[in-house]
Design a protein around this motif. Structure first.
Motif, PDB file in Angstrom:
ATOM      1  N   LYS A  58       0.854  -1.183   0.000  1.00 13.02           N
ATOM      2  CA  LYS A  58       0.000   0.000   0.000  1.00 13.02           C
ATOM      3  C   LYS A  58       0.887   1.230   0.000  1.00 13.02           C
ATOM      4  O   LYS A  58       1.840   1.317   0.775  1.00 13.02           O
ATOM      5  CB  LYS A  58      -0.918   0.014   1.227  1.00 13.02           C
ATOM      6  CG  LYS A  58      -2.045  -1.005   1.188  1.00 13.02           C
ATOM      7  CD  LYS A  58      -2.954  -0.843   2.400  1.00 13.02           C
ATOM      8  CE  LYS A  58      -4.082  -1.867   2.382  1.00 13.02           C
ATOM      9  NZ  LYS A  58      -4.973  -1.712   3.564  1.00 13.02           N
ATOM     10  N   GLU A  62      -3.038   3.474  -1.158  1.00 12.96           N
ATOM     11  CA  GLU A  62      -3.407   2.936  -2.479  1.00 12.96           C
ATOM     12  C   GLU A  62      -2.758   1.575  -2.676  1.00 12.96           C
ATOM     13  O   GLU A  62      -1.552   1.414  -2.482  1.00 12.96           O
ATOM     14  CB  GLU A  62      -2.973   3.894  -3.585  1.00 12.96           C
ATOM     15  CG  GLU A  62      -3.419   3.445  -4.971  1.00 12.96           C
ATOM     16  CD  GLU A  62      -3.142   4.493  -6.034  1.00 12.96           C
ATOM     17  OE1 GLU A  62      -3.138   4.141  -7.227  1.00 12.96           O
ATOM     18  OE2 GLU A  62      -2.933   5.678  -5.676  1.00 12.96           O
ATOM     19  N   ILE A  64      -1.245  -1.767  -4.328  1.00  8.19           N
ATOM     20  CA  ILE A  64      -0.564  -2.404  -5.462  1.00  8.19           C
ATOM     21  C   ILE A  64      -0.714  -3.907  -5.263  1.00  8.19           C
ATOM     22  O   ILE A  64      -0.276  -4.439  -4.237  1.00  8.19           O
ATOM     23  CB  ILE A  64       0.928  -2.025  -5.516  1.00  8.19           C
ATOM     24  CG1 ILE A  64       1.083  -0.522  -5.738  1.00  8.19           C
ATOM     25  CG2 ILE A  64       1.646  -2.792  -6.614  1.00  8.19           C
ATOM     26  CD1 ILE A  64       2.529  -0.046  -5.673  1.00  8.19           C
ATOM     27  N   ASP A  68      -0.887  -6.697 -10.358  1.00  2.39           N
ATOM     28  CA  ASP A  68      -0.226  -5.531 -10.949  1.00  2.39           C
ATOM     29  C   ASP A  68       1.244  -5.835 -11.230  1.00  2.39           C
ATOM     30  O   ASP A  68       1.770  -5.496 -12.287  1.00  2.39           O
ATOM     31  CB  ASP A  68      -0.320  -4.328 -10.008  1.00  2.39           C
ATOM     32  CG  ASP A  68      -1.743  -3.847  -9.799  1.00  2.39           C
ATOM     33  OD1 ASP A  68      -2.568  -4.013 -10.720  1.00  2.39           O
ATOM     34  OD2 ASP A  68      -2.033  -3.322  -8.710  1.00  2.39           O
ATOM     35  N   LEU A 101       6.746   0.274  -9.355  1.00  4.11           N
ATOM     36  CA  LEU A 101       5.324   0.572  -9.199  1.00  4.11           C
ATOM     37  C   LEU A 101       5.086   1.521  -8.023  1.00  4.11           C
ATOM     38  O   LEU A 101       4.185   2.364  -8.067  1.00  4.11           O
ATOM     39  CB  LEU A 101       4.532  -0.720  -9.013  1.00  4.11           C
ATOM     40  CG  LEU A 101       4.373  -1.587 -10.270  1.00  4.11           C
ATOM     41  CD1 LEU A 101       3.791  -2.951  -9.912  1.00  4.11           C
ATOM     42  CD2 LEU A 101       3.503  -0.897 -11.317  1.00  4.11           C
ATOM     43  N   GLU A 104       6.052   4.927  -9.297  1.00  6.00           N
ATOM     44  CA  GLU A 104       5.020   5.331 -10.254  1.00  6.00           C
ATOM     45  C   GLU A 104       3.768   5.821  -9.534  1.00  6.00           C
ATOM     46  O   GLU A 104       3.173   6.843  -9.896  1.00  6.00           O
ATOM     47  CB  GLU A 104       4.700   4.137 -11.148  1.00  6.00           C
ATOM     48  CG  GLU A 104       3.763   4.375 -12.299  1.00  6.00           C
ATOM     49  CD  GLU A 104       3.650   3.099 -13.112  1.00  6.00           C
ATOM     50  OE1 GLU A 104       4.534   2.820 -13.943  1.00  6.00           O
ATOM     51  OE2 GLU A 104       2.678   2.345 -12.905  1.00  6.00           O
ATOM     52  N   THR A 105       3.372   5.105  -8.497  1.00  2.82           N
ATOM     53  CA  THR A 105       2.192   5.489  -7.726  1.00  2.82           C
ATOM     54  C   THR A 105       2.403   6.820  -7.024  1.00  2.82           C
ATOM     55  O   THR A 105       1.511   7.685  -6.995  1.00  2.82           O
ATOM     56  CB  THR A 105       1.855   4.387  -6.695  1.00  2.82           C
ATOM     57  OG1 THR A 105       1.624   3.156  -7.386  1.00  2.82           O
ATOM     58  CG2 THR A 105       0.614   4.747  -5.888  1.00  2.82           C
ATOM     59  N   ILE A 108       2.050   9.628  -9.625  1.00  3.45           N
ATOM     60  CA  ILE A 108       0.654   9.860 -10.010  1.00  3.45           C
ATOM     61  C   ILE A 108      -0.097  10.564  -8.880  1.00  3.45           C
ATOM     62  O   ILE A 108      -0.876  11.495  -9.111  1.00  3.45           O
ATOM     63  CB  ILE A 108      -0.018   8.517 -10.373  1.00  3.45           C
ATOM     64  CG1 ILE A 108       0.585   7.967 -11.681  1.00  3.45           C
ATOM     65  CG2 ILE A 108      -1.530   8.679 -10.517  1.00  3.45           C
ATOM     66  CD1 ILE A 108       0.155   6.555 -12.016  1.00  3.45           C
ATOM     67  N   GLN A 109       0.150  10.140  -7.646  1.00  6.70           N
ATOM     68  CA  GLN A 109      -0.497  10.778  -6.502  1.00  6.70           C
ATOM     69  C   GLN A 109      -0.066  12.238  -6.368  1.00  6.70           C
ATOM     70  O   GLN A 109      -0.884  13.114  -6.079  1.00  6.70           O
ATOM     71  CB  GLN A 109      -0.145  10.013  -5.225  1.00  6.70           C
ATOM     72  CG  GLN A 109      -0.801   8.642  -5.123  1.00  6.70           C
ATOM     73  CD  GLN A 109      -0.327   7.874  -3.900  1.00  6.70           C
ATOM     74  OE1 GLN A 109       0.662   8.247  -3.258  1.00  6.70           O
ATOM     75  NE2 GLN A 109      -1.022   6.798  -3.571  1.00  6.70           N
ATOM     76  N   ARG A 158      -1.179   2.257 -17.230  1.00  2.00           N
ATOM     77  CA  ARG A 158      -0.736   2.771 -15.932  1.00  2.00           C
ATOM     78  C   ARG A 158       0.690   3.305 -16.031  1.00  2.00           C
ATOM     79  O   ARG A 158       1.028   4.341 -15.464  1.00  2.00           O
ATOM     80  CB  ARG A 158      -0.813   1.651 -14.883  1.00  2.00           C
ATOM     81  CG  ARG A 158      -0.274   2.028 -13.509  1.00  2.00           C
ATOM     82  CD  ARG A 158      -1.189   2.972 -12.770  1.00  2.00           C
ATOM     83  NE  ARG A 158      -0.758   3.136 -11.383  1.00  2.00           N
ATOM     84  CZ  ARG A 158      -1.428   3.816 -10.476  1.00  2.00           C
ATOM     85  NH1 ARG A 158      -2.582   4.388 -10.807  1.00  2.00           N
ATOM     86  NH2 ARG A 158      -0.978   3.934  -9.245  1.00  2.00           N
ATOM     87  N   GLY A 162       1.942   7.162 -15.395  1.00  2.37           N
ATOM     88  CA  GLY A 162       3.032   7.542 -14.509  1.00  2.37           C
ATOM     89  C   GLY A 162       4.067   8.406 -15.206  1.00  2.37           C
ATOM     90  O   GLY A 162       4.542   9.402 -14.649  1.00  2.37           O
TER      91      GLY A 162
END
Length: 448
Positions: A58, A62, A64, A68, A101, A104-105, A108-109, A158, A162
Motif C-alpha cells: 500500500k 493505495e 498495489i 499488478d 510501481l 510510479e504510484t 501519479i499521486q 498505468r 506515470g
C-alpha cells in the motif's frame, strides 16, 4: 555520468523501453536494492492468480496487487524471449518491478495532489498513437497482444500515466527553476571546438547505487544483470527497469560524449579501452556500481568514413545441389580469378553472365549497413575493384564491386540550442532525483 532519478520522460523516446512489447527486445532484469530507506529491499511478492486482488503493498493507502506486479513483469519476460530466467532471478525481477510501481504510484499521486492529474482521455490518446506509431497496430490488436503474453492494456496504460504525470511535475516544479547562462554554453562550445579530432564515445550505462550495508548485495545483483545481458538480454530494458541514472528513461543511452563527462577516472579508463559492441561491468565506483556498453566510437567534428554511401554490384555464383566441397572450392577459385578480370562496373553484367553468375545492383548502401567484417574492406577499395570472394557451400560464393562512393561531410557538432538543452537536462535530472527522494521519504509504504 548523471546519477539521478530513474524516470524522466523525454518526448518521443521515453517510451523506447516499452518496446518490451515484442518489436525491440527488452529483457528481464536484476533488482538493485533501493536507496530509499522507507522502501524495503526485501519486498515479498508472491506469484498471484490473475483474479486474485490480494494487496502486495500500500502506498499512502493505495493498493498495489500481486496481479499488478505480474502483469508488468510479463511485459519484460515477453520481450526477453529466448533468455532463460531462473526462479531466483524472477523473484528479484518482481521485487524491482514492485519498487518501480511504488515510485510510479507516488508520481501519479503527487500530480493529482497538485491538480495536474493525467486524464483517462490523455492516456487513451497516447496509447492510440503508441500502438500505431511504434507497432503499426490498432489499439485492439495491441490489447490482444498484451493479454496473450500475460499482461494487460491497463498495465501499460498505468505506466503511460506515470510517465506523463512525472513529466508534468518536472515541467512545472523543476524545469522553470533551472538556469543555464550564455557564458556556460559558450564555454562548453569552446571546449568542444578545442576537442575537435579527439575521440568521442556513444555509451550506454546502468548505474546501481549502494550503501555500505547493501554494497555486497548490490554488487551480486549487478553481476547477475551482466550475465543476463551476455546471454542476449536487452540493455535498453535492463537500464529502463534497474538503472538509477537519469538516462534510464531512454534505455541508459548517454549519447555521444567525451570521456571527461563521465566525471569518474575509473569509468574513463575503462571506456577508453572498450571497443564498439563491448559490454563491461560491474565496475565498482563511489556510491555503487556501473555497467557500460559502448555502442560506437568516432572523432569529434571529423567525418566518419563509415557514413559513406556506396553504389555496389553484387556478383553471386550458386553451387548446384549435391556439389561436393572439393568441387565448390574449385568453382570458387575459378570464380575469384574471373572476378579480378572484370573491367569495372560497366563490364560487370556481361562478365557475370559469361561466368554463369547473377549480378545485382545495390545503390545508396551506407557502409554502416554492411557486416562489420566487410566495412573496412569496402573502405579500402577503389571504384571498379572487388572484394575478395566470400560465402559458403550452401549459399554460394560472391564478391562486391564498388561502383561509386559519396563520402560524408564533417560533423558540424551540436549547436548553441542543443548545448543549452544538454546542460538544462543535466540539472533537471539532478533536481528530479531529489524530488523523487522527497516523495519516497514522506510516503507511507506498507509491505504485506
Amino acid at each position: 555520468m548523471i546519477h539521478s532519478v530513474r524516470r524522466i520522460l523525454v518526448t518521443g523516446s521515453a517510451f523506447a523501453a516499452l518496446a518490451l512489447l515484442g518489436v525491440q527486445a527488452a529483457p528481464a532484469q536484476d533488482a538493485a536494492p533501493s536507496s530509499a530507506t522507507d522502501i524495503p529491499d526485501d519486498v515479498s511478492v508472491a506469484k498471484m492468480d490473475p483474479d486474485n486482488r490480494h494487496a502486495s503493498a500500500k502506498v499512502n493507502g493505495e493498493i498495489i496487487t500481486g496481479t499488478d506486479v505480474e502483469q508488468r513483469v510479463a511485459l519484460i519476460v515477453a520481450a526477453n524471449e529466448g533468455v532463460e530466467i531462473s526462479d531466483e532471478e524472477m523473484q528479484r525481477l518482481r521485487q524491482q518491478v514492485m519498487r518501480n510501481l511504488i515510485d510510479e504510484t507516488l508520481e501519479i499521486q503527487e500530480a493529482a495532489a497538485q491538480d495536474m492529474a493525467v486524464t483517462k482521455q490523455e492516456v487513451d490518446e497516447y496509447y492510440l498513437r503508441y500502438a500505431a506509431q511504434r507497432f503499426g497496430r490498432t489499439p485492439e490488436k495491441l490489447d490482444e497482444y498484451l493479454k496473450s503474453v500475460g499482461s494487460s492494456p491497463a498495465s501499460l496504460k498505468r505506466q503511460i500515466e506515470g510517465e506523463l504525470a512525472w513529466d508534468r511535475l518536472l515541467q512545472r516544479n523543476v524545469r522553470p527553476f533551472v538556469n543555464v547562462s550564455a557564458e556556460e554554453v559558450n564555454e562548453l562550445y569552446q571546449r568542444l571546438q578545442a576537442a575537435k579530432g579527439t575521440p568521442e564515445y556513444k555509451l550506454s550505462e546502468i548505474y546501481l547505487s549502494s550503501t555500505p550495508e547493501t554494497h555486497e548485495a548490490v554488487g551480486e545483483n549487478a553481476k547477475r544483470i551482466v550475465e543476463q545481458l551476455r546471454q542476449g538480454g536487452s540493455f535498453l530494458a535492463y537500464a529502463r527497469q534497474f538503472s538509477e541514472a537519469s538516462t534510464a528513461a531512454v534505455g541508459g543511452d548517454l549519447g555521444w560524449i567525451k570521456l571527461e563527462q563521465l566525471q569518474n577516472p575509473t569509468l574513463e579508463t575503462v571506456a577508453r579501452n572498450m571497443q564498439p559492441g563491448q559490454l563491461v561491468g560491474p565496475i565498482e565506483i563511489p556510491g555503487g556500481y556501473s555497467i557500460l556498453y559502448l555502442q560506437d566510437k568516432r572523432q569529434v567534428g571529423m567525418a566518419d568514413p563509415r557514413d559513406a554511401v556506396l553504389s555496389l554490384k553484387q556478383i553471386s555464383l550458386e553451387f548446384p545441389k549435391g556439389t561436393s566441397e572439393e568441387e565448390a572450392k574449385a568453382k570458387a577459385a575459378a570464380f575469384a580469378q574471373a572476378a579480378t578480370q572484370i573491367k569495372g562496373c560497366g563490364d560487370a553484367d556481361a562478365a557475370g553472365k559469361a561466368m554463369g553468375a547473377q549480378v545485382v545492383t545495390n545503390d545508396n548502401i551506407p557502409v554502416r549497413a554492411l557486416p562489420e567484417a566487410l566495412q573496412q574492406t569496402m573502405l579500402k577499395l577503389n571504384v571498379g575493384e572487388t572484394t575478395p570472394p566470400f560465402g559458403s557451400l550452401e549459399e554460394g560464393v560472391r564478391v562486391l564491386m564498388l561502383c561509386g562512393r559519396d563520402d560524408p561531410s564533417p560533423e558540424a557538432g551540436p549547436n548553441y540550442d542543443q548545448l543549452m538543452a544538454q546542460l538544462e537536462d543535466d540539472r533537471v535530472g539532478k533536481r528530479a532525483q531529489r524530488y523523487l527522494r522527497d516523495l519516497r521519504r514522506d510516503a507511507v509504504v506498507e509491505d504485506n
